[in-house]
Design a protein around this motif. Structure first.
Motif, short mmCIF file in Angstrom:
data_model
loop_
_atom_site.label_atom_id
_atom_site.label_comp_id
_atom_site.label_asym_id
_atom_site.label_seq_id
_atom_site.Cartn_x
_atom_site.Cartn_y
_atom_site.Cartn_z
N ALA A 176 -12.33 -18.01 -18.89
CA ALA A 176 -11.82 -18.71 -17.71
C ALA A 176 -10.30 -18.86 -17.78
CB ALA A 176 -12.48 -20.08 -17.59
N GLU A 177 -9.78 -19.15 -18.95
CA GLU A 177 -8.33 -19.31 -19.12
C GLU A 177 -7.60 -17.99 -18.88
OE1 GLU A 177 -5.19 -21.06 -22.47
OE2 GLU A 177 -7.34 -21.02 -22.88
N VAL A 178 -8.13 -16.92 -19.43
CA VAL A 178 -7.51 -15.60 -19.23
C VAL A 178 -7.56 -15.21 -17.76
CG1 VAL A 178 -7.74 -13.14 -19.74
CG2 VAL A 178 -7.94 -14.81 -21.59
N MET A 179 -8.70 -15.44 -17.11
CA MET A 179 -8.83 -15.07 -15.71
C MET A 179 -7.93 -15.91 -14.80
SD MET A 179 -10.59 -12.41 -15.42
CE MET A 179 -11.65 -11.40 -16.44
N GLN A 180 -7.72 -17.15 -15.17
CA GLN A 180 -6.78 -17.98 -14.41
C GLN A 180 -5.37 -17.40 -14.49
OE1 GLN A 180 -7.30 -21.91 -16.04
NE2 GLN A 180 -9.31 -22.19 -15.08
N ALA A 181 -5.01 -16.89 -15.66
CA ALA A 181 -3.70 -16.24 -15.80
C ALA A 181 -3.61 -15.00 -14.92
CB ALA A 181 -3.46 -15.88 -17.27
N VAL A 182 -4.72 -14.23 -14.85
CA VAL A 182 -4.74 -13.03 -14.01
C VAL A 182 -4.62 -13.42 -12.53
CG1 VAL A 182 -6.14 -11.05 -13.28
CG2 VAL A 182 -6.04 -11.69 -15.70
N GLN A 183 -5.31 -14.48 -12.14
CA GLN A 183 -5.22 -14.95 -10.75
C GLN A 183 -3.80 -15.38 -10.40
OE1 GLN A 183 -8.68 -17.74 -11.12
NE2 GLN A 183 -9.16 -16.99 -9.06
N ARG A 184 -3.12 -16.04 -11.32
CA ARG A 184 -1.74 -16.44 -11.05
C ARG A 184 -0.85 -15.22 -10.83
NH1 ARG A 184 -2.98 -20.45 -15.00
NH2 ARG A 184 -2.04 -19.20 -16.67
N LEU A 185 -1.08 -14.18 -11.61
CA LEU A 185 -0.32 -12.95 -11.42
C LEU A 185 -0.59 -12.36 -10.04
CD1 LEU A 185 -0.89 -11.44 -14.97
CD2 LEU A 185 1.33 -12.11 -14.03
N ARG A 186 -1.85 -12.36 -9.64
CA ARG A 186 -2.21 -11.88 -8.30
C ARG A 186 -1.51 -12.72 -7.23
NH1 ARG A 186 -7.23 -13.07 -5.97
NH2 ARG A 186 -6.81 -15.18 -6.74
N ASP A 187 -1.52 -14.03 -7.41
CA ASP A 187 -0.91 -14.92 -6.42
C ASP A 187 0.60 -14.74 -6.33
OD1 ASP A 187 -3.44 -15.86 -5.97
OD2 ASP A 187 -3.19 -17.70 -7.16
N GLU A 188 1.20 -14.22 -7.40
CA GLU A 188 2.64 -13.93 -7.40
C GLU A 188 2.96 -12.58 -6.79
OE1 GLU A 188 3.82 -14.38 -11.48
OE2 GLU A 188 3.14 -16.46 -11.55
N GLY A 189 1.93 -11.85 -6.36
CA GLY A 189 2.14 -10.59 -5.66
C GLY A 189 1.75 -9.33 -6.40
N LEU A 190 1.28 -9.47 -7.64
CA LEU A 190 0.93 -8.29 -8.42
C LEU A 190 -0.39 -7.69 -7.93
CD1 LEU A 190 2.02 -6.75 -10.92
CD2 LEU A 190 0.54 -8.16 -12.33
N ALA A 191 -0.47 -6.37 -7.93
CA ALA A 191 -1.72 -5.67 -7.67
C ALA A 191 -2.47 -5.55 -9.00
CB ALA A 191 -1.45 -4.29 -7.09
N VAL A 192 -3.75 -5.92 -9.02
CA VAL A 192 -4.52 -5.93 -10.26
C VAL A 192 -5.78 -5.09 -10.09
CG1 VAL A 192 -5.74 -7.36 -11.95
CG2 VAL A 192 -3.68 -8.25 -10.81
#
Length: 246
Positions: A176-192
């Motif tokens: 959950a912690e790792v995925m939250q970090a990935v979501q933050r990157l997405r929210d900052e505009g990154l394509a994942v």
């Protein structure tokens, strides 16, 4: 309409004479997570390695920011804006955390001040890495090693981040912690582009979902689409493929 960062058009690839994926198409847009799901042997990792340039495209086309890159080598794709976190946290376990990150800056051609700025960005995003920057990476927890691997991939300021099974071997709370970090990157505009076998983990964060079965796309659409779980269940419960690379 926002243009896709990555477009994969009818790509067929594999290992030598062994074809693993056939006619695979998918897209990843800025500020979106596209999750590729499928059981073991479905072709998920092969798809990612082909997109990354580690496996040849036998037919089809890969485009980045609308430009064909099918023949561009892997190291050049990194300079173009690819970030790739391979399965099983490919870090240098006998080196310190900061040494791992410094190695991630290799060949970017940055000034010393800019290198330090990018290290500081990773430490701000993952404070535990700052606390343990002098610690040998092999002594980090599995989740911390995954954060380190993601941190390495972020050092070149990618426009596309590709993650291969980031939840593997991690406790649910750490996932959950790792995925939250990935979501933050997405929210900052990154394509994942997220490769996952854990369905619930992927669906909690994905905007779009591609389902692979025996090397072919059997579904592609929104992550909140009606009937998606039934489609995924059919793909996961089908007869297993013969042994071969995933």
């Amino acid at each position: 309409m926002v243009a896709d960062v990555l477009e994969v058009r009818s790509v067929t690839s594999g290992y030598g004479d062994l074809t693993v994926i056939r006619d695979v198409s998918l897209t990843v847009a800025p500020a979106q997570i596209t999750a590729v799901l499928g059981r073991n042997g479905a072709g998920k990792t092969t798809t990612l390695k082909t997109i990354a340039g580690l496996l040849p495209v036998n037919s089809g086309e890969v485009l980045f920011d609308g430009e064909p890159i099918t023949k561009v080598p892997a190291h050049a794709r990194r300079r173009m804006g690819f970030g790739y976190v391979q399965e099983n946290k490919r870090i240098f376990k006998k080196r310190a955390v900061e040494e791992n990150l410094v190695l991630g800056l290799y060949r970017l051609g940055l000034a010393r001040a800019e290198e330090q700025s990018r290290l500081d960005e990773v430490y701000t995003r993952f404070p535990i890495l700052a606390e343990r920057r002098k610690q040998t990476a092999g002594y980090l927890s599995g989740g911390q090693q995954q954060m380190l691997a993601i941190g390495q991939a972020l050092l070149n300021h990618p426009r596309l981040l590709m993650l291969d099974e980031p939840s593997t071997g991690l406790a649910p709370s750490i996932v959950a912690e790792v995925m939250q970090a990935v979501q933050r990157l997405r929210d900052e505009g990154l394509a994942v582009l997220l490769i996952e076998q854990a369905v619930d983990t992927a669906l909690r964060v994905a905007d779009r979902v591609v389902v692979l079965d025996v090397g072919k796309v059997v579904h592609s659409g929104s992550a909140d689409e009606d009937g998606l779980r039934a489609i995924i269940q059919d793909a996961y419960m089908a007869a297993p493929p013969s042994e071969g690379p995933s």
